[in-house]
Design a protein around this motif. Structure first.
Motif, mmCIF file in Angstrom:
data_model
loop_
_atom_site.group_PDB
_atom_site.id
_atom_site.type_symbol
_atom_site.label_atom_id
_atom_site.label_comp_id
_atom_site.label_asym_id
_atom_site.label_seq_id
_atom_site.Cartn_x
_atom_site.Cartn_y
_atom_site.Cartn_z
ATOM 1 N N GLU A 128 0.932 -1.346 -0.010
ATOM 2 C CA GLU A 128 0.035 0.076 0.026
ATOM 3 C C GLU A 128 0.947 1.175 0.129
ATOM 4 O O GLU A 128 0.660 2.103 -0.595
ATOM 5 C CB GLU A 128 -1.107 -0.047 1.289
ATOM 6 C CG GLU A 128 -2.174 -0.925 1.056
ATOM 7 C CD GLU A 128 -2.869 -0.972 2.234
ATOM 8 O OE1 GLU A 128 -3.836 -1.806 2.480
ATOM 9 O OE2 GLU A 128 -2.606 -0.327 3.341
ATOM 10 N N GLN A 129 1.916 1.304 0.737
ATOM 11 C CA GLN A 129 2.730 2.452 0.867
ATOM 12 C C GLN A 129 3.652 2.898 -0.291
ATOM 13 O O GLN A 129 3.950 3.755 -0.660
ATOM 14 C CB GLN A 129 3.756 2.252 2.198
ATOM 15 C CG GLN A 129 2.996 2.373 3.522
ATOM 16 C CD GLN A 129 1.957 3.537 3.827
ATOM 17 O OE1 GLN A 129 0.904 3.457 3.676
ATOM 18 N NE2 GLN A 129 2.674 4.631 3.680
ATOM 19 N N ARG A 130 3.707 1.759 -1.180
ATOM 20 C CA ARG A 130 4.436 1.789 -2.469
ATOM 21 C C ARG A 130 3.563 2.433 -3.511
ATOM 22 O O ARG A 130 4.233 2.952 -4.522
ATOM 23 C CB ARG A 130 5.036 0.503 -2.760
ATOM 24 C CG ARG A 130 6.203 -0.026 -2.094
ATOM 25 C CD ARG A 130 6.497 -1.487 -2.273
ATOM 26 N NE ARG A 130 7.856 -1.954 -1.747
ATOM 27 C CZ ARG A 130 8.236 -3.165 -1.982
ATOM 28 N NH1 ARG A 130 7.529 -4.022 -2.706
ATOM 29 N NH2 ARG A 130 9.349 -3.613 -1.364
ATOM 30 N N ASP A 131 2.326 2.541 -3.231
ATOM 31 C CA ASP A 131 1.394 2.878 -4.399
ATOM 32 C C ASP A 131 0.614 4.003 -3.926
ATOM 33 O O ASP A 131 -0.319 3.868 -3.018
ATOM 34 C CB ASP A 131 0.326 1.659 -4.602
ATOM 35 C CG ASP A 131 -0.268 2.092 -5.746
ATOM 36 O OD1 ASP A 131 -0.300 3.184 -6.352
ATOM 37 O OD2 ASP A 131 -1.137 1.338 -6.260
ATOM 38 N N PRO A 132 0.861 4.951 -4.147
ATOM 39 C CA PRO A 132 0.281 6.421 -3.764
ATOM 40 C C PRO A 132 -1.234 6.490 -4.169
ATOM 41 O O PRO A 132 -1.784 7.512 -3.620
ATOM 42 C CB PRO A 132 1.048 7.399 -4.367
ATOM 43 C CG PRO A 132 1.621 7.017 -5.653
ATOM 44 C CD PRO A 132 1.850 5.612 -5.149
ATOM 45 N N ASP A 133 -1.769 5.629 -4.881
ATOM 46 C CA ASP A 133 -2.987 5.633 -5.339
ATOM 47 C C ASP A 133 -3.950 5.030 -4.710
ATOM 48 O O ASP A 133 -4.887 4.854 -4.980
ATOM 49 C CB ASP A 133 -3.121 5.460 -6.943
ATOM 50 C CG ASP A 133 -2.484 6.611 -7.753
ATOM 51 O OD1 ASP A 133 -2.448 7.748 -7.432
ATOM 52 O OD2 ASP A 133 -1.973 6.154 -8.711
ATOM 53 N N VAL A 134 -3.499 3.931 -4.058
ATOM 54 C CA VAL A 134 -4.297 3.078 -3.088
ATOM 55 C C VAL A 134 -4.946 3.687 -2.106
ATOM 56 O O VAL A 134 -4.681 4.597 -1.492
ATOM 57 C CB VAL A 134 -3.423 2.024 -2.531
ATOM 58 C CG1 VAL A 134 -4.118 0.981 -1.342
ATOM 59 C CG2 VAL A 134 -2.614 0.939 -3.284
ATOM 60 N N ARG A 135 -6.321 3.350 -1.792
ATOM 61 C CA ARG A 135 -6.937 4.020 -1.099
ATOM 62 C C ARG A 135 -8.012 2.791 -0.223
ATOM 63 O O ARG A 135 -9.075 2.531 -0.457
ATOM 64 C CB ARG A 135 -8.219 4.777 -1.715
ATOM 65 C CG ARG A 135 -7.625 6.062 -2.376
ATOM 66 C CD ARG A 135 -6.932 7.207 -1.186
ATOM 67 N NE ARG A 135 -6.354 8.270 -1.877
ATOM 68 C CZ ARG A 135 -5.199 8.347 -2.260
ATOM 69 N NH1 ARG A 135 -4.451 7.399 -2.185
ATOM 70 N NH2 ARG A 135 -4.628 9.724 -2.859
ATOM 71 N N PRO A 136 -7.463 2.329 1.041
ATOM 72 C CA PRO A 136 -8.278 1.382 1.846
ATOM 73 C C PRO A 136 -9.424 2.097 2.244
ATOM 74 O O PRO A 136 -9.416 3.197 2.825
ATOM 75 C CB PRO A 136 -7.312 1.158 2.646
ATOM 76 C CG PRO A 136 -5.768 1.493 2.222
ATOM 77 C CD PRO A 136 -6.127 2.860 1.523
ATOM 78 N N GLU A 137 -10.585 1.299 2.313
ATOM 79 C CA GLU A 137 -11.639 1.598 2.828
ATOM 80 C C GLU A 137 -11.734 1.679 4.394
ATOM 81 O O GLU A 137 -11.113 0.678 4.735
ATOM 82 C CB GLU A 137 -12.821 0.981 2.186
ATOM 83 C CG GLU A 137 -12.939 1.103 0.655
ATOM 84 C CD GLU A 137 -14.234 0.547 0.082
ATOM 85 O OE1 GLU A 137 -14.569 -0.776 0.777
ATOM 86 O OE2 GLU A 137 -14.627 0.980 -0.799
ATOM 87 N N PHE A 138 -12.638 2.561 4.928
ATOM 88 C CA PHE A 138 -12.866 2.301 6.331
ATOM 89 C C PHE A 138 -14.401 2.414 6.583
ATOM 90 O O PHE A 138 -15.263 2.870 5.747
ATOM 91 C CB PHE A 138 -12.114 3.555 6.954
ATOM 92 C CG PHE A 138 -12.867 5.057 6.692
ATOM 93 C CD1 PHE A 138 -13.791 5.632 7.255
ATOM 94 C CD2 PHE A 138 -12.126 5.619 5.448
ATOM 95 C CE1 PHE A 138 -14.161 6.943 6.762
ATOM 96 C CE2 PHE A 138 -12.534 6.878 5.383
ATOM 97 C CZ PHE A 138 -13.717 7.667 5.864
ATOM 98 N N GLU A 139 -14.548 2.096 7.755
ATOM 99 C CA GLU A 139 -16.427 2.084 8.238
ATOM 100 C C GLU A 139 -16.487 3.485 8.468
ATOM 101 O O GLU A 139 -16.132 4.484 8.837
ATOM 102 C CB GLU A 139 -16.369 1.279 9.510
ATOM 103 C CG GLU A 139 -15.951 -0.168 9.534
ATOM 104 C CD GLU A 139 -16.651 -1.006 8.860
ATOM 105 O OE1 GLU A 139 -17.693 -0.768 8.669
ATOM 106 O OE2 GLU A 139 -16.146 -2.190 8.415
#
Length: 233
Positions: A128-139
């Motif tokens: 995740e940290q290597r990819d600036p476009d990743v957006r993990p979802e949150f509740e």
């Protein structure tokens, strides 16, 4: 003479008997009056106690109503992400000092210890940290930040020198226009400047103040001193 004496004796006995009856009658009346007075006194006390109890209840109700209508003016929010509990401890102390509401950013897919293994280049967090476009979802936090708060503290750990990508998801999900935003992070050595700059740019709104990095064992007094130095209104 004998008959006369007997009559006199009978008359005396009758008189004594009548006197006793009258005396008992008076005592009975006196006793009855005493009992009546006692009953009336007890009833009076009960009535007074009942009135006092009712008055106390009314006062208590009024106080409760008054307290429930008090506007505490709490317009500060502390929202944080913490995968190991370190940032959580700091966030709780900030909330305690500022008397702010406290909310946790919970990922829809929780991070495991294996996900956070810094020594493995194939772990979830590393990727995740290597990819600036990743957006993990949150509740869903179920709060309206812009309509409720004027000051927001945003906390997170530092991963690989930057904010976790889930924090990018968070700041891009809300409008901070007109709000004062204060970032804070926890780290063993990395500073906050890079992550703070990243978050403020991705948010695109809000008045972002300089944040601060804390260690997990920061004291309440150190937190208080830092917040006092912010000169928040």
């Amino acid at each position: 003479m004998s008959n006369c004496f007997k009559k006199i004796t009978v008359l005396i006995a009758i008189a004594a008997l009548m006197t006793g009856i009258v005396g008992c009658g008076n005592q009975s009346e006196t006793h009855t009056e005493s009992v009546t007075e006692t009953v009336e006194t007890v009833e009076s006390v009960r009535t007074d106690e009942s009135a006092t109890s009712e008055a106390a209840t009314e006062n208590s109700t009024d106080i409760s109503k008054e307290a429930s209508n008090v506007d505490v003016g709490n317009k500060t929010l502390v929202v944080y992400f913490s995968a190991t509990g370190t940032t959580k401890g700091v966030a709780e102390k900030i909330s305690q000092v500022t008397e702010a509401d406290l909310y946790k950013i919970v990922p829809k897919e929780p991070y495991t210890d294996a996900d956070l293994n810094y020594n493995d280049s194939n772990t979830r967090a590393t990727k995740e940290q290597r990819d600036p476009d990743v957006r993990p979802e949150f509740e869903d936090l179920n709060i309206e930040i812009g309509d409720t708060y004027s000051t927001v503290f945003i906390g997170y750990p530092i991963w690989w020198g930057e904010e976790p990508r889930i924090m990018d998801t968070f700041v891009e999900s809300y409008d901070f226009d007109g709000l004062t935003i204060i970032p804070f992070c926890t780290s063993g050595g990395s500073g906050i400047s890079t992550s703070s700059k990243n978050l403020s740019e991705k948010a695109g709104s809000g008045n972002w103040l300089d944040g601060n990095r804390f260690s997990g064992d920061v004291s309440l007094e150190e937190i208080r001193s830092w917040i006092d130095g912010l000169s928040l209104e």
